[in-house]
Design an enzyme around this catalytic site. Sequence first.
Site, PDB file in Angstrom:
ATOM      1  N   HIS A   1      -3.212  -7.347  10.022  1.00  0.00           N
ATOM      2  CA  HIS A   1      -3.933  -8.401   9.297  1.00  0.00           C
ATOM      3  C   HIS A   1      -3.698  -9.786   9.890  1.00  0.00           C
ATOM      4  O   HIS A   1      -3.121 -10.658   9.234  1.00  0.00           O
ATOM      5  CB  HIS A   1      -3.499  -8.417   7.832  1.00  0.00           C
TER       6      HIS A   1
ATOM      7  N   GLU B   1       0.852  -1.190   0.000  1.00  0.00           N
ATOM      8  CA  GLU B   1       0.000   0.000   0.000  1.00  0.00           C
ATOM      9  C   GLU B   1       0.886   1.238   0.000  1.00  0.00           C
ATOM     10  O   GLU B   1       1.858   1.312   0.754  1.00  0.00           O
ATOM     11  CB  GLU B   1      -0.857   0.064   1.269  1.00  0.00           C
TER      12      GLU B   1
ATOM     13  N   ASN C   1      -4.755  -7.078   1.367  1.00  0.00           N
ATOM     14  CA  ASN C   1      -5.610  -6.819   2.531  1.00  0.00           C
ATOM     15  C   ASN C   1      -6.692  -7.887   2.568  1.00  0.00           C
ATOM     16  O   ASN C   1      -7.340  -8.162   1.568  1.00  0.00           O
ATOM     17  CB  ASN C   1      -6.228  -5.435   2.426  1.00  0.00           C
TER      18      ASN C   1
END
Length: 551
Positions: free
Chosen positions: A491, A406, A529
């Site tokens: 995560h 990201e 994600n």
Amino acid sequence: MTDSRAYPASASRGSTHVSRRRFLAGAGVAAGAVMLSSMSTSASATPRRALADGDRVPALVIGSGYGGAVAALRLTQAGIPTQIVEMGRSWDTPGADGKIFCGMLNADKRSMWLSNSTDQPVSNFMGFGINKSIDRYVGVLDSERFSGIKVYQGRGVGGGSLVNGGMAVTPKRTWFEEILPSVDSNEMYNTYFPRANTGLGVNNIDQAWFESTPWYQFARTGRKTAQRSGFSTTFVPNVYDFDYMKKEAAGQVTKSGLGGEVIYGNNAGKKSLDKTYLAQAAATGKLTITTLHRVTKVAPASGTGYSVTMEQIDEQGNVIATKVVTADRVFFAAGSVGTSKLLVSMKAQGFLPNLPAQVGEGWGNNGNIMVGRANHMWDATGSQQATIPTMGIDNWADPTAPIFAEIAPLPAGLETYVSLYLAITKNPERARFQFNSGTGKVDLTWTQSQNQTGINMAKKVFDKINQKEGTIYRTDLFGVYKTWGDDFTYHPLGGCVLNKATDNYGRLPGYPGLYVVDGALVPGNTGVNPFVTITALAERNMEKVIATDFV
């Protein structure tokens, strides 16, 4: 409105029967576009009463994150009265400032779960610590610490959807087939991923607006420097309403994603689960959500069903009551960490002794590594930065440095010239949860050194960018002289892996009526994600379970 009536103690499983045709009809309607009226009424997911000691319920869901929200919606649409037990609070009441959530730059007690200080992933800047003291409260973001890692988790109705950046990424099909080979990928990519994206309210940024707005200068700079080193970049869908964001930029609505709000919640714009799946479930009249209750024990009940013990806590975390309810079926949806800890504890203490030996295994941090680069003054990142990421560097196909990174914001309110990245690396390292009989708690065997493989992968990418640009790493963001943010994860995945600790649809062997529906099913790393994967897998599993187990 939610159903405020207690489920009668004399009720049998027969009253929860539903036909396959009835369920599929309901699921077909729900797979359509999410109604705007549902998405704007998070208060509809607020409970009208808490579970009482001695209640009996047909379906109890532990947790209200992605898996729990899917389970609640599909159960209630099938006509099954469903109770969610949520450890956090319902975020539907404004504080003294008129806002439900606080921003990142003005954090208060609403920010952190039962902590005396904030604990941001970027904890330092220019040699100074930037965390601040706060009052102890049941805030929205938990930083749960284990020996080698801290795990960020959302606390409240909506779980992780309240505190993440909303990046709604469908994993690469080849990697999905590798990590979950027992799952039909045709069904997932043709049916369940599309259903999840629709239910979550996924949308895409207006690319023309992206190219011109100052709010995404940081992403454009990150893209430019990546591409100059030969790396591919890609736009990423999100659950934040980008039409709302454009109105924020125009000064037509109150700023949220453009107002420094994300890890401590968004007051507007973000389609979190309380505005989508949970609101739709509440609209059936079959859902009740009991907040500020923590499940501590699940065991077979005398007769049929399962006895579930829970502690009610106040807003400072003090236990104020203990309750025992009976549930015909229990759906574990407390997240990878919460579900795994509970099941490992129940097995070790003899309450669910016949759980498979694989319970607790296969945990990973999704390869999370954070890093920052110092750009030159002619590559500014902007003093105005949206908190919602929309772009990533995709180097997953490179066998020497497989990462998806990201391009993350650093909304400091001033020009920093910093490009920040959250890299998801293809780190194969895994850990397991273990019950510690001495402390009565569950530990995680992860060590910080297990991140080195991921660091090496990320380093190959960002070393190349730095060499090309003539730039350096920032070493002041994650501590003092520390380059890599390698001591935390956003995560958490695994701990009760599908088709190993459970059957191929999340059923726990040996215990009919016990199911796992959350990220504990996913073995450690999705490459992106993970919440779309968790949602889609829950959609698949719940469709099967309701069609076959509730007949």
